[in-house]
Design a protein around this motif. Structure first.
Motif, PDB file in Angstrom:
ATOM      1  N   GLN A 128      49.872  51.877  48.446  1.00  0.00           N
ATOM      2  CA  GLN A 128      48.806  51.372  47.572  1.00  0.00           C
ATOM      3  C   GLN A 128      49.158  50.049  46.925  1.00  0.00           C
ATOM      4  N   LEU A 129      48.144  49.181  46.889  1.00  0.00           N
ATOM      5  CA  LEU A 129      48.299  47.870  46.259  1.00  0.00           C
ATOM      6  C   LEU A 129      47.131  47.670  45.296  1.00  0.00           C
ATOM      7  N   LEU A 130      47.429  47.135  44.121  1.00  0.00           N
ATOM      8  CA  LEU A 130      46.358  46.827  43.169  1.00  0.00           C
ATOM      9  C   LEU A 130      46.167  45.317  43.141  1.00  0.00           C
ATOM     10  N   LEU A 131      44.910  44.891  43.345  1.00  0.00           N
ATOM     11  CA  LEU A 131      44.582  43.458  43.248  1.00  0.00           C
ATOM     12  C   LEU A 131      43.636  43.313  42.072  1.00  0.00           C
ATOM     13  N   LYS A 132      44.074  42.566  41.057  1.00  0.00           N
ATOM     14  CA  LYS A 132      43.178  42.365  39.908  1.00  0.00           C
ATOM     15  C   LYS A 132      42.410  41.076  40.142  1.00  0.00           C
ATOM     16  N   TYR A 133      41.112  41.225  40.430  1.00  0.00           N
ATOM     17  CA  TYR A 133      40.237  40.080  40.695  1.00  0.00           C
ATOM     18  C   TYR A 133      39.709  39.539  39.376  1.00  0.00           C
ATOM     19  N   SER A 135      37.253  36.035  38.032  1.00  0.00           N
ATOM     20  CA  SER A 135      36.563  34.819  38.442  1.00  0.00           C
ATOM     21  C   SER A 135      35.395  34.594  37.489  1.00  0.00           C
ATOM     22  N   CYS A 136      34.930  33.348  37.390  1.00  0.00           N
ATOM     23  CA  CYS A 136      33.696  33.151  36.629  1.00  0.00           C
ATOM     24  C   CYS A 136      32.487  33.368  37.549  1.00  0.00           C
ATOM     25  N   ARG A 137      32.755  33.787  38.799  1.00  0.00           N
ATOM     26  CA  ARG A 137      31.666  34.097  39.736  1.00  0.00           C
ATOM     27  C   ARG A 137      31.757  35.572  40.155  1.00  0.00           C
ATOM     28  N   PRO A 138      30.602  36.205  40.363  1.00  0.00           N
ATOM     29  CA  PRO A 138      30.622  37.659  40.627  1.00  0.00           C
ATOM     30  C   PRO A 138      30.747  38.006  42.116  1.00  0.00           C
ATOM     31  N   PHE A 139      31.939  37.769  42.696  1.00  0.00           N
ATOM     32  CA  PHE A 139      32.070  38.015  44.132  1.00  0.00           C
ATOM     33  C   PHE A 139      33.115  39.084  44.472  1.00  0.00           C
ATOM     34  N   ALA A 140      33.298  40.063  43.569  1.00  0.00           N
ATOM     35  CA  ALA A 140      34.289  41.117  43.843  1.00  0.00           C
ATOM     36  C   ALA A 140      33.919  41.905  45.108  1.00  0.00           C
ATOM     37  N   HIS A 141      32.617  42.091  45.349  1.00  0.00           N
ATOM     38  CA  HIS A 141      32.230  42.852  46.545  1.00  0.00           C
ATOM     39  C   HIS A 141      32.456  42.043  47.821  1.00  0.00           C
ATOM     40  N   LEU A 162      36.751  49.971  43.760  1.00  0.00           N
ATOM     41  CA  LEU A 162      36.572  48.903  42.764  1.00  0.00           C
ATOM     42  C   LEU A 162      36.289  49.514  41.395  1.00  0.00           C
ATOM     43  N   THR A 163      36.938  48.989  40.373  1.00  0.00           N
ATOM     44  CA  THR A 163      36.600  49.365  38.997  1.00  0.00           C
ATOM     45  C   THR A 163      36.303  48.069  38.247  1.00  0.00           C
ATOM     46  N   HIS A 164      35.052  47.917  37.818  1.00  0.00           N
ATOM     47  CA  HIS A 164      34.665  46.672  37.144  1.00  0.00           C
ATOM     48  C   HIS A 164      35.086  46.706  35.679  1.00  0.00           C
ATOM     49  N   ARG A 165      35.718  45.616  35.238  1.00  0.00           N
ATOM     50  CA  ARG A 165      36.136  45.493  33.836  1.00  0.00           C
ATOM     51  C   ARG A 165      35.690  44.131  33.313  1.00  0.00           C
ATOM     52  N   ASN A 166      34.415  43.813  33.552  1.00  0.00           N
ATOM     53  CA  ASN A 166      33.925  42.480  33.195  1.00  0.00           C
ATOM     54  C   ASN A 166      34.066  42.203  31.702  1.00  0.00           C
ATOM     55  N   THR A 167      34.384  40.956  31.387  1.00  0.00           N
ATOM     56  CA  THR A 167      34.454  40.557  29.982  1.00  0.00           C
ATOM     57  C   THR A 167      33.271  39.627  29.702  1.00  0.00           C
ATOM     58  N   ASP A 168      33.169  39.114  28.475  1.00  0.00           N
ATOM     59  CA  ASP A 168      32.024  38.265  28.128  1.00  0.00           C
ATOM     60  C   ASP A 168      31.950  37.018  28.998  1.00  0.00           C
ATOM     61  N   ASN A 169      33.129  36.453  29.327  1.00  0.00           N
ATOM     62  CA  ASN A 169      33.060  35.196  30.077  1.00  0.00           C
ATOM     63  C   ASN A 169      33.717  35.237  31.448  1.00  0.00           C
ATOM     64  N   ASN A 170      34.053  36.436  31.938  1.00  0.00           N
ATOM     65  CA  ASN A 170      34.676  36.520  33.257  1.00  0.00           C
ATOM     66  C   ASN A 170      34.287  37.806  33.975  1.00  0.00           C
ATOM     67  N   PHE A 171      34.240  37.721  35.305  1.00  0.00           N
ATOM     68  CA  PHE A 171      34.040  38.920  36.120  1.00  0.00           C
ATOM     69  C   PHE A 171      35.420  39.415  36.537  1.00  0.00           C
TER      70      PHE A 171
END
Ligand code: HEM
Length: 180
Positions: A128-133, A135-141, A162-171
């Motif tokens: 298993q590998l975790l990649l924390k994405y 970006s200011c653009r929503p392209f995780a998918h 995928l687990t989304h953890r979006n913040t106010d200014n970042n995806f």
């Protein structure tokens, strides 16, 4: 966003849904570029989001699913550029671990105006590998689709969550990849 992302998107739409649908989505979106893209040009990333959103409405396929399919489709085109950068990886986990420190920085040397996400990679265990994405653009998918594309390339069987953890200014999305 680089023009190749748009030209490849239309290749996929034409192959999967036909020229009429490709024309229809251009007609229905009000695009600053007018829907005319060259592979060397640079365009606003919101145009691809508008095109995917309209394609989703027409085909009734959810937008995230379209982005996954698109990422998987475009992967071989991106992977083909590694050779010219003098880069080679033995398997997908080695490649994913090099995304942030080696691959995307090389992409920036080639295309200084490329808009790239950040990926923090950590090995969780042998499988298993975790990649924390982030970006200011929503392209995780799209990243998810690219990961499946890399699995196809290396003949591996990968499961991605995928687990989304979006913040106010970042995806921000935690992408967990399991090698089966
Ligand atoms: C599985 C491996 C990869 C993943 C997960 C990945 C992920 C992504 C994502 C998600 C984007 C969209 C931008 C954003 O989210 O902010 C992107 C853009 C891009 N990536 Fe990667 N990438 C991968 C491998 C590669 C490789 C091998 C290359 C080429 C050597 C490459 C070149 C590019 C380019 C040219 C763009 C477009 C930048 C722009 O439009 O301005 N990527 N990548």
């Amino acid at each position: 966003m680089k023009g190749i992302i748009f030209t490849e998107f239309f290749d996929l739409v034409e192959q999967a849904f036909g020229f009429e649908v490709a024309d229809k989505i251009i007609d229905e979106c009000e695009l600053p570029s007018g829907g005319v893209y060259t592979s060397v040009g640079t365009y606003d990333h919101t145009e691809i989001l508008a095109l995917v959103g309209t394609l989703s409405k027409i085909t009734e396929i959810p937008a995230p699913q379209l982005l996954i399919t698109y990422g998987r489709f475009i992967y071989p085109k991106l992977h083909a550029q590694l050779k010219g950068m003098g880069l080679e990886f033995r398997h997908s986990f080695e490649l994913f671990s090099a995304l942030d420190d080696i691959i995307h920085p090389e992409v920036l040397k080639l295309y200084p105006d490329a808009e790239l996400p950040n990926f923090e990679a950590s090995v969780l265990n042998d499988h298993q590998l975790l990649l924390k994405y982030s970006s200011c653009r929503p392209f995780a998918h799209m990243a998810e689709g690219l990961i499946y594309g890399a699995a196809d390339w290396y003949g591996e069987n990968l499961a991605v969550t995928l687990t989304h953890r979006n913040t106010d200014n970042n995806f921000c999305t935690d992408i967990t990849i399991t090698r089966q």
